[in-house]
Design a protein around this motif. Sequence first.
Motif, PDB file in Angstrom:
ATOM      1  N   VAL A 160      -8.208  -9.461   8.216  1.00 37.23           N
ATOM      2  CA  VAL A 160      -6.818  -9.917   8.137  1.00 37.23           C
ATOM      3  C   VAL A 160      -5.999  -8.911   7.334  1.00 37.23           C
ATOM      4  N   ASP A 161      -6.563  -8.410   6.239  1.00 41.51           N
ATOM      5  CA  ASP A 161      -5.856  -7.404   5.436  1.00 41.51           C
ATOM      6  C   ASP A 161      -5.622  -6.132   6.252  1.00 41.51           C
ATOM      7  N   GLU A 162      -6.643  -5.738   7.006  1.00 43.88           N
ATOM      8  CA  GLU A 162      -6.507  -4.545   7.836  1.00 43.88           C
ATOM      9  C   GLU A 162      -5.456  -4.755   8.923  1.00 43.88           C
ATOM     10  N   VAL A 163      -5.454  -5.940   9.542  1.00 44.93           N
ATOM     11  CA  VAL A 163      -4.462  -6.258  10.579  1.00 44.93           C
ATOM     12  C   VAL A 163      -3.076  -6.252   9.964  1.00 44.93           C
ATOM     13  N   ASP A 164      -2.931  -6.877   8.796  1.00 41.45           N
ATOM     14  CA  ASP A 164      -1.632  -6.885   8.114  1.00 41.45           C
ATOM     15  C   ASP A 164      -1.194  -5.466   7.776  1.00 41.45           C
ATOM     16  N   GLY A 165      -2.125  -4.651   7.325  1.00 40.18           N
ATOM     17  CA  GLY A 165      -1.810  -3.253   7.002  1.00 40.18           C
ATOM     18  C   GLY A 165      -1.409  -2.476   8.243  1.00 40.18           C
ATOM     19  N   ALA A 166      -2.133  -2.723   9.351  1.00 39.96           N
ATOM     20  CA  ALA A 166      -1.820  -2.046  10.621  1.00 39.96           C
ATOM     21  C   ALA A 166      -0.448  -2.479  11.118  1.00 39.96           C
ATOM     22  N   GLN A 167      -0.148  -3.789  10.999  1.00 41.34           N
ATOM     23  CA  GLN A 167       1.157  -4.283  11.436  1.00 41.34           C
ATOM     24  C   GLN A 167       2.271  -3.684  10.577  1.00 41.34           C
ATOM     25  N   ALA A 168       2.021  -3.530   9.302  1.00 42.84           N
ATOM     26  CA  ALA A 168       3.010  -2.910   8.414  1.00 42.84           C
ATOM     27  C   ALA A 168       3.230  -1.449   8.809  1.00 42.84           C
TER      28      ALA A 168
END
Length: 184
Positions: free
Chosen positions: A20-28
């Motif tokens: 989830v952190d990686e997805v959030d980082g990728a989305q950012a």
Amino acid sequence: MEEETKKDNEEIDANEINIVDEVDGAQAKIAKLKKDIEICRKEKDDYLNGWRRAKADFINVERDLARHETENRKYVEMRIMKELLAVADDFEKAFASSPPDSPWLEGVKMIYSNLKALLASRDVQKIDAVGKEFNPEFHEAIEVKQTDQESDDNMIVEEFQSGYILGERVLRAAKVKVAKYQSN
């Protein structure tokens, strides 16, 4: 076993959090990249519009320079032709005052003929005056002669100096005497 399951669940939860952190980082990162792309598009459009304006300005300047060059060329040609008209006037004065059987007269007439041919080749034409109606665009009234003929009113009766046009422009107006009708 329960402990193992609990431990596995904690690991799975940690992995899910990491994902989830990686997805959030990728989305950012994607959002930042989209913002950067939008900024680049705006800059590109500004540069492109500026280039188009500069190109249009350059084309206008080129056109204006070409027009000015043409006008300057015409002006210079008019000045030269006016100076040649003074020479033509001198020839005409010489012919009017020379004896008709003078041996040099034929040679001078040939030179004058060459000058008239040069003027004609440059589209310089003599303005008709005597017997024509006075037109201030082509004629300059130097003298007025009274006439009792109504049909002669405003007609040119004598030419003092020939007038010439270059194309459609008046190089020099003809200096003339104009008849004016005056009833008795």
